[in-house]
Design an enzyme around this catalytic site. Sequence first.
Site, PDB file in Angstrom:
ATOM      1  N   ARG A 106     -11.221   0.703  13.801  1.00  0.00           N
ATOM      2  CA  ARG A 106     -10.915   1.526  12.633  1.00  0.00           C
ATOM      3  C   ARG A 106     -11.724   1.009  11.460  1.00  0.00           C
ATOM      4  O   ARG A 106     -12.559   1.688  10.906  1.00  0.00           O
ATOM      5  CB  ARG A 106      -9.401   1.415  12.401  1.00  0.00           C
ATOM      6  CG  ARG A 106      -8.835   2.207  11.293  1.00  0.00           C
ATOM      7  CD  ARG A 106      -7.315   2.084  11.251  1.00  0.00           C
ATOM      8  NE  ARG A 106      -6.833   0.801  10.702  1.00  0.00           N
ATOM      9  CZ  ARG A 106      -5.594   0.567  10.298  1.00  0.00           C
ATOM     10  NH1 ARG A 106      -4.683   1.531  10.393  1.00  0.00           N
ATOM     11  NH2 ARG A 106      -5.238  -0.591   9.829  1.00  0.00           N
ATOM     12  N   TYR A 146      16.440  30.283   7.219  1.00  0.00           N
ATOM     13  CA  TYR A 146      15.223  31.016   7.587  1.00  0.00           C
ATOM     14  C   TYR A 146      15.174  31.164   9.092  1.00  0.00           C
ATOM     15  O   TYR A 146      15.518  30.227   9.832  1.00  0.00           O
ATOM     16  CB  TYR A 146      13.994  30.250   7.118  1.00  0.00           C
ATOM     17  CG  TYR A 146      13.777  30.328   5.627  1.00  0.00           C
ATOM     18  CD1 TYR A 146      13.471  31.538   5.013  1.00  0.00           C
ATOM     19  CD2 TYR A 146      13.873  29.183   4.844  1.00  0.00           C
ATOM     20  CE1 TYR A 146      13.260  31.602   3.638  1.00  0.00           C
ATOM     21  CE2 TYR A 146      13.652  29.238   3.472  1.00  0.00           C
ATOM     22  CZ  TYR A 146      13.349  30.454   2.877  1.00  0.00           C
ATOM     23  OH  TYR A 146      13.146  30.513   1.534  1.00  0.00           O
ATOM     24  N   MET A 182      12.798  24.145   1.792  1.00  0.00           N
ATOM     25  CA  MET A 182      12.075  23.308   0.834  1.00  0.00           C
ATOM     26  C   MET A 182      13.018  22.444  -0.002  1.00  0.00           C
ATOM     27  O   MET A 182      12.768  21.268  -0.226  1.00  0.00           O
ATOM     28  CB  MET A 182      11.227  24.198  -0.089  1.00  0.00           C
ATOM     29  CG  MET A 182      10.345  23.404  -1.038  1.00  0.00           C
ATOM     30  SD  MET A 182       9.486  24.463  -2.206  1.00  0.00           S
ATOM     31  CE  MET A 182       8.404  25.383  -1.132  1.00  0.00           C
ATOM     32  N   LYS A 204       0.847  -1.201   0.000  1.00  0.00           N
ATOM     33  CA  LYS A 204       0.000   0.000   0.000  1.00  0.00           C
ATOM     34  C   LYS A 204       0.884   1.255   0.000  1.00  0.00           C
ATOM     35  O   LYS A 204       2.085   1.180   0.301  1.00  0.00           O
ATOM     36  CB  LYS A 204      -0.913  -0.011   1.218  1.00  0.00           C
ATOM     37  CG  LYS A 204      -0.176  -0.023   2.557  1.00  0.00           C
ATOM     38  CD  LYS A 204      -1.114  -0.314   3.713  1.00  0.00           C
ATOM     39  CE  LYS A 204      -0.357  -0.292   5.037  1.00  0.00           C
ATOM     40  NZ  LYS A 204      -1.213  -0.701   6.164  1.00  0.00           N
TER      41      LYS A 204
HETATM   42  C1  LIG Z   1      -0.525  -1.685   6.839  1.00  0.00           C
HETATM   43  C2  LIG Z   1      -1.154  -2.950   7.237  1.00  0.00           C
HETATM   44  C3  LIG Z   1      -0.372  -4.118   7.374  1.00  0.00           C
HETATM   45  C4  LIG Z   1       1.140  -4.100   7.321  1.00  0.00           C
HETATM   46  O1  LIG Z   1       1.625  -3.555   8.537  1.00  0.00           O
HETATM   47  P1  LIG Z   1       3.186  -3.460   8.848  1.00  0.00           P
HETATM   48  O2  LIG Z   1       3.246  -2.972  10.252  1.00  0.00           O
HETATM   49  O3  LIG Z   1       3.749  -2.439   7.894  1.00  0.00           O
HETATM   50  O4  LIG Z   1       3.772  -4.785   8.641  1.00  0.00           O
HETATM   51  C5  LIG Z   1      -1.035  -5.316   7.600  1.00  0.00           C
HETATM   52  N1  LIG Z   1      -2.388  -5.357   7.733  1.00  0.00           N
HETATM   53  C6  LIG Z   1      -3.150  -4.242   7.648  1.00  0.00           C
HETATM   54  C7  LIG Z   1      -4.621  -4.358   7.818  1.00  0.00           C
HETATM   55  C8  LIG Z   1      -2.563  -3.006   7.410  1.00  0.00           C
HETATM   56  O5  LIG Z   1      -3.331  -1.913   7.352  1.00  0.00           O
END
Ligand SMILES: *Cc1c(COP(=O)(O)O)cnc(C)c1O
Length: 365
Positions: free
Chosen positions: A137, A259, A306, A40
């Site tokens: 969640r 800055y 930046m 992801k």
């Molecule tokens: C992001 C995620 C993972 C992977 O988690 P890591 O801590 O990066 O290994 C696995 N399952 C779900 C549902 C996630 O959202």
Amino acid sequence: MHDPAPGTAARLTVDLGAIRRNYRRLKSALGSVAAAGVVKADGYGLGAVPIAQALWREGCRTFFVAHFEEGVALREALPEAEIFVLSGAAPGDEPEFAAHALAPVLNSFREVEAWAALCAKRGPQPAALHIDTGMSRLGLPADEVERLAASPRVLGATDLRFVMSHLCCAEEPAHQMNPRQLAAFRAASARLPKTRLSLANSSGVFLGADYHFDLARPGSALYGLNPTPGQPNPMEGVAILEARLLQVRHVDPGGTVGYGAAPLAQGTKIATIAIGYADGYRRAASGRGRMTCAGHEMPVLGRVSMDTVTLDATGVSDAALLPGTWVEVMGPSRDADAVAADAGTIAYEILTGLGRRLVRRYVNG
Ligand SMILES: *Cc1c(COP(=O)(O)O)cnc(C)c1O
């Protein structure tokens, strides 16, 4: 490693061989249990497609993305992979998922019904079922698990590949949430149609075999982040972030830098580096971060801007500081976890925040 195109100011080198070795390490910790690849957020900022292709060559067949568009892009690269979309399908989007052979993670009773309706029309389509055991969640809360347990036929013709849940505190092995979620997951999944089960993220793999079930879902550990904080990192670093040294100057006592005009009490040699917050080098690392050039570690001086960072190069010879020299921002001398600590955040946020302007290159594929 060959040099990048002339003119490159800042580059990110991703070692696909190291990612493959990390996958193998996780596999050996898991024994006969399967390991998916979580790619992801564009493979945690490092590039989902080349990484997923490398994992595919390593035998990985199951992948997780968060959003539909990420799944579409991955589907083009890996026509035969099993691809799950963690966010699930919004109402009405189900046919789009099926059109791209993307499997939603069903996060609510309503999503189960909607997917079953699609399957009633088109025949069995793959999906996973997510039950909530404490993250609050996504996933079916306890009352919806009960509803589904009471009427499993609601799943209809769904090709249910596995039931999953997600750990909140896996990186803290002694946390009471781990055994609590484990028990809740066992109890809830026992009430549902029998299928494969999945609970562990990266840190979950290191909580022991009780947490492994049938499929682990590691993300961060593939990318070299430490799944066992406080203990030596069992994973190998996979990314090197470097930027060019642009200029060196001497500033007299009483001068200022950057800055906000941070005052310099002493005469200071300053090296300006071609990376800034636009590249994902956090402004919060102002006055705290460190970078390495030709074996010399230099502190960040003044504010990160930046496009540039200024380093305190006092005491480093001019010969080591020639314009055009590559400075290591993140890599063997300072890993992602350390760079994150410099900015008061976690390595996940550093990797996923790496800027689009960086020249990305892939080695050892
Ligand atoms: C992001 C995620 C993972 C992977 O988690 P890591 O801590 O990066 O290994 C696995 N399952 C779900 C549902 C996630 O959202």
